[in-house]
Write a protein that holds these residues in place. Structure first.
Motif, PDB file in Angstrom:
ATOM      1  N   UNK A 289       0.836  -1.192   0.000  1.00 46.12           N
ATOM      2  CA  UNK A 289       0.000   0.000   0.000  1.00 46.12           C
ATOM      3  C   UNK A 289       0.881   1.255   0.000  1.00 46.12           C
ATOM      4  N   UNK A 290       0.534   2.243  -0.775  1.00 43.54           N
ATOM      5  CA  UNK A 290       1.342   3.477  -0.791  1.00 43.54           C
ATOM      6  C   UNK A 290       1.090   4.314   0.455  1.00 43.54           C
TER       7      UNK A 290
ATOM      8  N   UNK B 130       9.359   1.008  -6.417  1.00 46.31           N
ATOM      9  CA  UNK B 130       8.209   1.905  -6.448  1.00 46.31           C
ATOM     10  C   UNK B 130       8.596   3.245  -5.817  1.00 46.31           C
ATOM     11  N   UNK B 131       8.278   4.319  -6.507  1.00 39.73           N
ATOM     12  CA  UNK B 131       8.446   5.668  -5.946  1.00 39.73           C
ATOM     13  C   UNK B 131       7.070   6.299  -5.838  1.00 39.73           C
ATOM     14  N   UNK B 132       6.714   6.678  -4.641  1.00 40.37           N
ATOM     15  CA  UNK B 132       5.384   7.237  -4.380  1.00 40.37           C
ATOM     16  C   UNK B 132       5.467   8.764  -4.409  1.00 40.37           C
ATOM     17  N   UNK B 133       4.656   9.363  -5.260  1.00 39.94           N
ATOM     18  CA  UNK B 133       4.702  10.803  -5.492  1.00 39.94           C
ATOM     19  C   UNK B 133       3.427  11.440  -4.953  1.00 39.94           C
TER      20      UNK B 133
ATOM     21  N   UNK C 232       7.732   8.201  -0.677  1.00 40.72           N
ATOM     22  CA  UNK C 232       8.171   6.863  -0.291  1.00 40.72           C
ATOM     23  C   UNK C 232       8.900   6.158  -1.406  1.00 40.72           C
ATOM     24  N   UNK C 233       9.667   5.162  -0.987  1.00 45.74           N
ATOM     25  CA  UNK C 233      10.494   4.383  -1.926  1.00 45.74           C
ATOM     26  C   UNK C 233      10.493   2.945  -1.420  1.00 45.74           C
ATOM     27  N   UNK C 234      10.058   2.025  -2.291  1.00 50.37           N
ATOM     28  CA  UNK C 234      10.040   0.611  -1.915  1.00 50.37           C
ATOM     29  C   UNK C 234      10.781  -0.189  -2.977  1.00 50.37           C
TER      30      UNK C 234
ATOM     31  N   UNK D 261      17.021  11.183   0.538  1.00 50.12           N
ATOM     32  CA  UNK D 261      15.833  11.427   1.354  1.00 50.12           C
ATOM     33  C   UNK D 261      14.615  11.252   0.452  1.00 50.12           C
ATOM     34  N   UNK D 262      13.923  10.149   0.634  1.00 51.59           N
ATOM     35  CA  UNK D 262      12.796   9.801  -0.233  1.00 51.59           C
ATOM     36  C   UNK D 262      11.548   9.485   0.578  1.00 51.59           C
ATOM     37  N   UNK D 263      11.393  10.083   1.722  1.00 52.40           N
ATOM     38  CA  UNK D 263      10.252   9.775   2.559  1.00 52.40           C
ATOM     39  C   UNK D 263      10.446   8.433   3.242  1.00 52.40           C
ATOM     40  N   UNK D 264       9.426   7.597   3.221  1.00 49.06           N
ATOM     41  CA  UNK D 264       9.508   6.271   3.840  1.00 49.06           C
ATOM     42  C   UNK D 264      10.233   5.323   2.886  1.00 49.06           C
ATOM     43  N   UNK D 265      11.429   4.912   3.263  1.00 55.74           N
ATOM     44  CA  UNK D 265      12.262   4.061   2.404  1.00 55.74           C
ATOM     45  C   UNK D 265      12.289   2.645   2.962  1.00 55.74           C
ATOM     46  N   UNK D 266      11.979   1.671   2.115  1.00 50.60           N
ATOM     47  CA  UNK D 266      12.124   0.258   2.489  1.00 50.60           C
ATOM     48  C   UNK D 266      12.837  -0.460   1.361  1.00 50.60           C
TER      49      UNK D 266
END
Length: 709
Positions: A305-306, A429-432, A440-442, A486-491
């Motif tokens: 989920x984003x 995945x990069x969430x914009x 975010x970045x997954x 720095x990409x927000x929530x990174x996993x």
């Protein structure tokens, strides 16, 4: 015996009780050793490293590391010569034999100079202080006015004494009368200057000695017939024809195949071809490339989920192939097993693991202490020489025939029956969010388990690596894979896929895939957001060192200048092994085959001990990256490796290498960073990004020019 606390390598001039000790070993010559930690050595404690000054004034440094072409012998010699004030040509460097009492004897993880520079400086500075003290006592003068130069101690009144004549007296000094602190890097006159390799002449003239050059009396040439599929085994065989051939001394059945022992290698190869063998297929015999890719792709699972407020999600998928390490020197070993002793001569990245493996193969009739592994120079490693199949085979054959043997893998053996960097599939995945904010970045990477049964240089991690390979691989992934933005929530997640294909770490291990995919996807994100990829990186980088090296390649490479259609530049960065690096690659994609025009590299490795050696390492890594990005990869057909030599494993030739490869060193401090594995990932990513900009299509499957599926 005297103990001296020395400085932490990261902080010149500071004493640190958690640092390391130096001590003097009773000897007719002066021998000073250093070891990490505060444990006081005894007669039963192995030396982590030692520096010995002989009676003729020559200096020998002995290291628990292996020279594999990376140039550590030159860098070590430079440090020792600098601290001792002795001419570089008087310093010899050798690798220590395997010893289970060493804490770590592993050559890898770009750790040699990172870990050993401080202890080396300490031991050499301690030796210099003892030589000065010995001269002062001999001349009955104060020690502090004495100086050193050219391998001599000098007095203000003109008296001088060579290190060789002082060595025995210096070994008896209980407490030096002058400081044992290493020099401040600002005082260096040799370290930091581009210097040619001390072994270059030996290498180009053939005087350098590798395992197959060893003149062991009565060692019999040996080769092994191997199965058509990976890890296949012998069902039955007929060796009558082989035994009847000239020069054949024996035929030995092994778990890995059938060995032929002869008077010459030509006779051994000829007899090997006459063997009639029925093979059982290996466990991967049902697998081919398509099956492997499907299993890897399926393993990444559904999208997570984003984050809240995401307006769109960008996705990138990447496929990487299996890779052979393909060192120039194939696997080889000289072994002599008799009674309660085994001697092994080989180039090994972890000789302690080789000890254990040979002892285990011999049925534990010998303890690891009874297996002497004599470490020789190796012709390349890249992770392949952590594994010791050649040593195990040679030991078993030597025991069977009752003589020493010289066992060699052919290039075909090495390509088709070695260990491989695993294939992988990546979904990023990069969430914009609103206004193009990155929320975010997954990154989910499906990779077959990388085998680490050797551990990371010590017995505990080796045991875990053997018993729990998936755990070891996952822990190493977690410890080494970091997104420098720095990409927000990174996993970043590893999904291990069990496949019965032998694997090993490859230059830069997981980063050779994960790091490359990240840097290529950063460019895709920049295109989607319609921003310059350099500007996006600068705005998101969390490391000032990375910003500095990125700025350097952008400046030197003239990023943004007008180029013809079909010609473009790409950039990428990496921070790893206590170093930072950036690449700018310029390519011409107008022909049928892309052509690399120029590579600009900027690296911050802290104190550059030998800038010329660093340049060579980074240039070599760039060529590796070009090869695996464009043309080199391994294919699996029903459990068999298709490639068998450099004729079909398409490593680039010199004609493909650009004449313009610039290396710029950006120094932020005096720490010693790693170099050997540093230069591969960002070079591969920068090349890929350049091709994407030149062609308008982002490559997602490697090697890009692969036609073999």
């Amino acid at each position: 015996m005297s103990e001296t606390l020395e400085q932490d390598t990261a902080s010149p001039g500071k004493l640190d009780r958690r640092g390391f000790l130096t001590w003097v070993i009773a000897s007719p010559t002066l021998m000073v050793a250093a070891r990490l930690g505060l444990d006081v050595p005894s007669a039963e404690t192995a030396l982590s490293l030692s520096i010995a000054i002989q009676g003729d004034g020559r200096v020998t440094a002995t290291l628990p590391r292996t020279e594999m072409g990376q140039g550590i012998t030159t860098a070590v010699a430079m440090l020792v010569a600098e601290e001792l004030d002795v001419p570089l040509e008087r310093v010899d460097v050798r690798s220590a034999d395997a010893d289970p009492r060493y804490l770590i004897q592993l050559t890898g993880l770009s750790s040699t100079m990172r870990y050993l520079a401080g202890p080396l400086r300490a031991a050499a500075a301690d030796a210099r202080a003892r030589l000065v003290t010995a001269a002062a006592l001999r001349w009955k003068v104060l020690a502090f006015p004495l100086t050193t130069a050219g391998g001599e101690v000098l007095a203000p009144d003109g008296r001088r004494a060579g290190y060789g004549e002082l060595a025995e007296d210096a070994a008896r000094v209980l407490l030096p009368l002058v400081s044992t602190q290493p020099k401040n890097p600002s005082e260096y006159t040799l370290v930091g200057k581009p210097t040619g390799r001390i072994d270059a002449r030996d290498i180009v003239t053939g005087a350098a000695r590798y395992a197959m050059d060893l003149d062991h009396p009565d060692a019999l040439p040996t080769v092994v017939a191997r199965p058509p599929t990976l890890r296949g085994t012998v069902q039955s065989f007929d060796d009558a024809a082989a035994r009847a051939m000239p020069g054949v001394m024996g035929v030995v059945r092994l778990e890995s195949g059938v060995a032929v022992v002869a008077r010459t290698f030509a006779q051994a190869f000829a007899a090997r071809e006459s063997l009639n063998i029925t093979w059982r297929p290996g466990p991967a015999s049902a697998l081919s490339d398509v099956d492997i890719r499907t299993r890897l792709r399926d393993a990444v699972g559904p999208r997570p989920l984003p984050p809240l407020f995401t307006t769109r999600t960008l996705e990138g998928r990447f496929d990487f192939p299996y890779l052979a390490h393909a060192p120039m020197e194939t696997q080889s070993c000289v072994a002599h097993v008799r009674g309660n002793q085994a001697d092994i001569w080989m180039g090994a990245q972890d000789p302690k693991y080789a000890q254990r493996e040979v002892a285990k193969a011999l049925g534990w009739l010998l303890t690891p202490h009874q297996v002497a592994v004599h470490v020789l120079r190796a012709g390349g490693g890249f992770g392949r020489r952590f594994f010791n199949e050649a040593a195990v085979e040679a030991a078993l054959v030597s025991r069977a025939v009752g003589q020493p043997v010289k066992l060699m893998w052919s290039r075909n053996d090495d390509m088709r029956h070695g260990r491989f960097r695993p294939a992988s599939h990546h979904r990023i995945l990069a969430h914009v969010g609103p206004g193009g904010a990155l929320l975010g970045w997954n990154h989910r990477a499906a990779i077959p388990t990388v085998e680490f049964p050797h551990g990371f240089g010590d017995a505990v991690t080796a045991l875990v690596g053997e018993l729990l390979p998936e755990v070891t691989s996952a822990v190493f992934f977690t410890l080494t894979q970091h997104l420098p933005y720095r990409m927000g929530l990174v996993t970043q997640e590893l999904c291990e896929v069990p496949l019965p294909i032998p694997t090993a770490s490859f230059r830069s291990v997981f980063t050779s895939q994960v790091g490359v995919a990240n840097e290529v996807f950063i460019d895709q994100v920049a295109r989607e957001l319609q921003v310059d990829p350099v500007a996006l990186r600068r705005s998101r980088l969390s490391s000032n060192r990375l910003k500095a090296v990125l700025d350097k390649v952008v400046s030197e490479g003239q990023w943004g200048r007008a180029l013809p259609p079909g010609v473009a530049q790409g950039v990428a960065v990496l921070e790893e092994w206590n170093s930072a690096i950036a690449h700018l690659v310029e390519v011409d994609a107008r022909g049928t085959v892309p052509r690399v025009l120029r590579i600009v590299i900027a690296a911050d490795v802290g104190l550059p001990i030998n800038p010329k050696g660093i340049e060579a390492q980074l240039q070599g890594a760039a060529v590796d990256a070009m090869s695996t990005t464009l043309s080199a990869g391994i294919h699996i057909d029903s459990g068999a490796v298709r490639e068998g030599s450099f004729a079909d494993y398409h490593w680039l030739r010199m004609k493909h290498v650009p004449a313009d490869i610039q290396v710029h060193l950006v120094r932020s401090d005096d720490r010693v960073g790693g170099v050997g594995e540093l230069g591969y990932p960002s070079a591969a990513a920068a090349l890929t990004n350049a091709l994407a900009r030149a062609t308008g299509t982002m490559p997602t499957r490697f090697p890009i020019l692969d036609e073999g599926v």
